[in-house]
Design an enzyme around this catalytic site. Structure first.
Site, PDB file in Angstrom:
ATOM      1  CE  LYS A   1      46.603  44.999  38.173  1.00  0.00           C
ATOM      2  NZ  LYS A   1      45.926  46.070  38.907  1.00  0.00           N
TER       3      LYS A   1
ATOM      4  CG  ASP B   1      48.041  43.305  49.358  1.00  0.00           C
ATOM      5  OD1 ASP B   1      47.365  43.248  50.402  1.00  0.00           O
ATOM      6  OD2 ASP B   1      47.612  42.967  48.250  1.00  0.00           O
ATOM      7  CG  ASN B   2      45.737  46.241  47.073  1.00  0.00           C
ATOM      8  OD1 ASN B   2      46.655  45.760  46.421  1.00  0.00           O
ATOM      9  ND2 ASN B   2      44.563  45.650  47.193  1.00  0.00           N
TER      10      ASN B   2
HETATM   11  P1  AMP Z   1      45.112  42.388  43.766  1.00  0.00           P
HETATM   12  O1  AMP Z   1      43.760  41.983  44.219  1.00  0.00           O
HETATM   13  O2  AMP Z   1      45.182  42.677  42.287  1.00  0.00           O
HETATM   14  O3  AMP Z   1      45.708  43.483  44.584  1.00  0.00           O
HETATM   15  O4  AMP Z   1      46.021  41.093  43.946  1.00  0.00           O
HETATM   16  C1  AMP Z   1      46.307  40.471  45.172  1.00  0.00           C
HETATM   17  C2  AMP Z   1      47.389  39.451  44.963  1.00  0.00           C
HETATM   18  O5  AMP Z   1      46.950  38.433  44.066  1.00  0.00           O
HETATM   19  C3  AMP Z   1      48.663  40.001  44.343  1.00  0.00           C
HETATM   20  O6  AMP Z   1      49.731  39.275  44.867  1.00  0.00           O
HETATM   21  C4  AMP Z   1      48.472  39.726  42.884  1.00  0.00           C
HETATM   22  O7  AMP Z   1      49.674  39.678  42.175  1.00  0.00           O
HETATM   23  C5  AMP Z   1      47.789  38.370  42.911  1.00  0.00           C
HETATM   24  N1  AMP Z   1      46.963  38.138  41.713  1.00  0.00           N
HETATM   25  C6  AMP Z   1      45.791  38.733  41.408  1.00  0.00           C
HETATM   26  N2  AMP Z   1      45.319  38.258  40.240  1.00  0.00           N
HETATM   27  C7  AMP Z   1      46.203  37.355  39.773  1.00  0.00           C
HETATM   28  C8  AMP Z   1      46.278  36.518  38.618  1.00  0.00           C
HETATM   29  N3  AMP Z   1      45.339  36.524  37.692  1.00  0.00           N
HETATM   30  N4  AMP Z   1      47.361  35.721  38.493  1.00  0.00           N
HETATM   31  C9  AMP Z   1      48.311  35.702  39.432  1.00  0.00           C
HETATM   32  N5  AMP Z   1      48.306  36.454  40.539  1.00  0.00           N
HETATM   33  C10 AMP Z   1      47.267  37.273  40.720  1.00  0.00           C
HETATM   34 MG    MG Z   2      47.215  44.492  44.810  1.00  0.00          MG
END
Ligand code: AMP
Ligand code: MG
Length: 516
Positions: free
Chosen positions: A132, A271-272
Site C-alpha cells: 500500500k 469498500d472498507n
Molecule cells: P481509503 O480511504 O484508503 O479506503 O481509500 C478510498 C479510495 O481512494 C480507494 O479506492 C483508494 O485506493 C483511493 N485512494 C486513497 N488514497 C489514494 C491515493 N493517495 N492515491 C490514489 N488513490 C487513493
Molecule cells: Mg479503503
C-alpha cells in the site's frame, strides 16, 4: 532458481545487473488472476527513490512456507518497497465499488495498493499480500498512489495491536520509508506498508459487479470467496445463502469486539468492509480514551455517521448493501431472494448482542450465564456511569480487573476515574452482589479479567508522538518502543506507565485523518 526481477512499469525488463538470488521455496500463487480481467488491472509497483526498511514482522513471516523469514535486509527492502517483484508474483490492482458515507461510487478500486499474490501458511491455507502506497494504478483517479509515512506507521501499530488484542484483522508484514516526499497540503515523507489478509475482497467488490449487472462475474467472485475463505460452505445446495449468513455472523462478532475495546473504525464505508470479517483499512481509526457513546475522531465524519455507538447499525447497513448485491445468486425469484436475505439479516442483531454479552461478561469477570437481561443491564449501568464521567475506557476495565469481591483500598484507582462517586459506588455494590453467584476466587477472576482487559492500547496521542518523531526527525525509536509495548497488551510492563495513561489536556488528539 528463483530470482527477483528488477521492476519496471510493464514488468518486461529483466535487468541482469540487479538479480537477487532467492531460495526457491518462497512462492506467490495467485488464484485471483484466474478470475479474469474484469476483476483487476495487471500493474506493477512503481519504484521509490531510496527505500529503507523500518520494520519487518519476522514473527508473522515464520507462519509461511518458504524462506521469507531468512531474507536479508536488502532483499526485504527491495521487495517490500515495490522496487523489485518476486518472479513468482503477478502484481495487480483490484477493482471494487463502494458506498462512501452513504453515497454509491461504482468505481473505486486499489488506487494505491498492489496485490502481490498468496503466501502458503504452514498450518494450512494461504494469506493474501498487498503493498500500500506503491504507486498509481488505473483506479487512482486524482490520487498519487502514494502514502505518507505517518499513516504507514499508524496502520502498522494499530493492526498489529489489534491482532495481539485478539481481534480479527489484516496484519502488517513490513513498513518501509520511501526516501521520497508526498504532497499532502505540504511535503511530507512517504512510505509503503505491506499487509496480509485472509482476503482483500470487500463488500464493495460484490457491489462493483452487481452495479454492472454482471452476473457471471458476481457468481465467480462468490465462488472464489467460498473456495478461499468459507470452504466449509462451498459445496452446499444453498451455498450463496450460507456464504452470506457466515459473513453476517463474522461481522457481528467483529464489531462486538471493537465495541468491547472502545475501538472506532472511523470510515466504515462498504469498500472498507472485508468479506472475511477482518478489520481492514486503518485510516482515521482510533481507540477511545475518555468514554463517550457519540465519540468520533475522523475529521471528515462531520455528522458522526461512524461514531462509536453507530458501528453495529452501520455494520448492518453495509451487510444490507451486500445482500442487495447478492440477491440474484440467492434465488431467481426476487421476492423469494429478498425474503431469504431479510431473514439472514434479522440474525445480525441477535448474533451481535450475544457476542457483545459474552465479551462484556468476561470483561466483568462473570462466568456463569445466569440471567442475560440482568447482566446486560449491569454492563450498561457501568457504561452509562463511565459516559457520565467520561472515564477512560481502557483504564476503567483494567482497574476493575484488579479489584476484590469485597471493597478495600484497591477500589481507589477505579473510583478515581469517576466524578460521580455515589453512582459508581452503587454500581460496584451491584457488581459485587452479582459476583456472589460466581465460584472463582479473587485471584482466578483477576487473571481471567486481566486476559481480556488490556493494560495498553495504541493511544492516539502516543501514535501522534511516534509520527511526529518519524516525519519531523527521521527518528523511529518512539515507533519501536510503542510497538514493543503493544506486543504484550495484557501484561503490565515495568517503566512503561506513560503508555497506560490517557492524554494530558495539551496532548488530546481531537481529529484523525484518512491515510490519503
Ligand atoms: P481509503 O480511504 O484508503 O479506503 O481509500 C478510498 C479510495 O481512494 C480507494 O479506492 C483508494 O485506493 C483511493 N485512494 C486513497 N488514497 C489514494 C491515493 N493517495 N492515491 C490514489 N488513490 C487513493
Ligand atoms: Mg479503503
Amino acid at each position: 532458481m528463483i530470482r527477483m526481477v528488477e521492476h519496471v512499469a510493464n514488468r518486461q525488463v529483466d535487468c541482469a545487473f540487479n538479480l537477487l538470488v532467492l531460495p526457491p521455496t518462497m512462492i506467490f500463487t495467485n488464484r485471483y488472476l484466474e478470475l479474469g480481467e474484469e476483476f483487476y488491472q495487471q500493474t506493477s509497483p512503481q519504484p521509490v527513490a531510496q527505500p529503507s526498511l523500518i520494520i519487518f514482522n519476522h514473527e508473522l513471516a515464520k507462519e509461511f512456507a518458504g524462506s521469507l523469514s531468512t531474507f536479508d535486509e536488502h532483499m526485504l527492502t527491495q521487495m517490500f518497497s515495490g522496487n523489485q517483484v518476486h518472479e513468482s508474483s503477478v502484481p495487480l490492482a483490484m477493482a471494487y465499488a463502494g458506498h462512501q458515507f452513504g453515497h454509491f461510487n461504482p468505481q473505486l478500486g486499489d488506487g494505491r495498493a498492489i496485490y502481490l499474490g498468496e503466501l502458503t501458511r504452514l498450518e494450512g491455507g494461504s494469506m493474501d499480500v498487498q503493498l500500500k502506497g506503491s504507486g498509481r494504478t488505473r483506479f487512482s483517479r486524482g490520487g498519487d498512489g502514494r502514502s505518507a509515512l505517518g499513516p504507514v506507521l499508524r496502520e502498522y501499530l494499530l493492526s498489529e495491536a489489534m491482532h495481539k488484542l485478539g481481534v480479527p484483522t489484516t496484519r502488517a508484514l513490513a513498513a518501509v520509508s520511501s526516501g521520497e516526499q508526498v504532497w499532502r497540503e505540504q511535503k511530507i515523507p512517504g512510505g509503503v506498508i505491506t499487509r496480509i489478509a485472509s482476503s482483500f475482497i470487500r463488500v464493495g467488490t460484490f457491489q462493483y459487479f452487481a452495479a454492472q449487472q454482471d452476473l457471471d462475474s458476481l457468481q465467480k467472485l462468490a465462488d472464489y470467496v467460498l473456495e478461499c475463505n468459507y470452504p466449509e460452505h462451498s459445496n452446499g445446495e444453498d451455498k450463496y445463502l450460507a456464504l452470506f449468513k457466515a459473513v453476517v455472523t463474522r461481522q457481528a462478532q467483529l464489531i462486538a469486539k471493537w465495541m468491547c475495546l472502545g475501538f472506532i473504525h472511523g470510515v466504515m464505508n462498504t469498500d472498507n468492509m472485508s468479506i472475511a470479517g477482518e478489520t481492514i483499512d486503518y485510516g482515521p481509526c482510533a481507540f477511545m480514551d475518555y468514554f463517550r457513546y457519540d465519540q468520533v475522531y475522523s475529521f471528515i465524519d462531520k455528522r458522526g455517521r461512524y461514531a462509536y455507538q453507530e458501528q453495529p447499525s452501520i455494520g448492518l447497513w453495509n451487510l444490507t448493501r451486500l445482500a442487495e448485491a447478492l440477491l440474484p445468486l440467492f434465488n431467481e425469484d426476487v421476492d423469494v431472494a429478498v425474503e431469504q436475505a431479510t431473514s439472514i439479516l434479522k440474525g445480525f442483531a441477535p448474533h451481535y448482542d450475544a457476542a457483545w454479552l459474552i465479551n462484556m461478561r468476561s470483561k466483568l469477570g462473570l462466568t456463569a450465564s445466569v440471567n442475560d437481561a440482568e447482566d446486560k443491564s449491569l454492563v450498561e449501568g457501568l457504561l452509562n456511569t463511565m459516559a457520565e464521567s467520561e472515564a477512560d475506557f481502557t483504564l476503567a476495565f483494567h482497574h476493575l480487573s484488579q479489584m476484590d469481591a469485597s471493597a478495600n483500598e484497591k477500589d481507589e484507582s477505579f473510583h478515581g476515574l469517576f466524578s460521580n462517586s455515589e453512582k459508581i459506588k452503587d454500581w460496584l455494590r451491584q457488581w459485587r452482589k452479582r459476583l456472589e453467584l460466581e465460584t472463582q476466587t479473587d485471584t482466578e477472576r483477576q487473571a481471567q479479567m486481566g486476559a481480556i482487559n488490556p493494560v495498553y492500547i495504541p493511544r492516539n496521542h502516543q501514535i501522534e508522538k511516534v509520527i511526529r518523531a518519524a516525519e519531523d526527525n527521521n527518528n523511529f525509536e518512539p515507533f519501536h518502543e510503542l510497538h514493543t509495548v503493544l506486543e504484550n497488551p495484557f501484561t503490565y510492563q515495568q517503566g512503561k506507565d506513560t503508555y497506560m495513561q490517557p492524554p494530558k489536556p495539551g496532548e488530546v488528539v481531537v481529529n484523525t485523518f484518512c491515510g490519503t
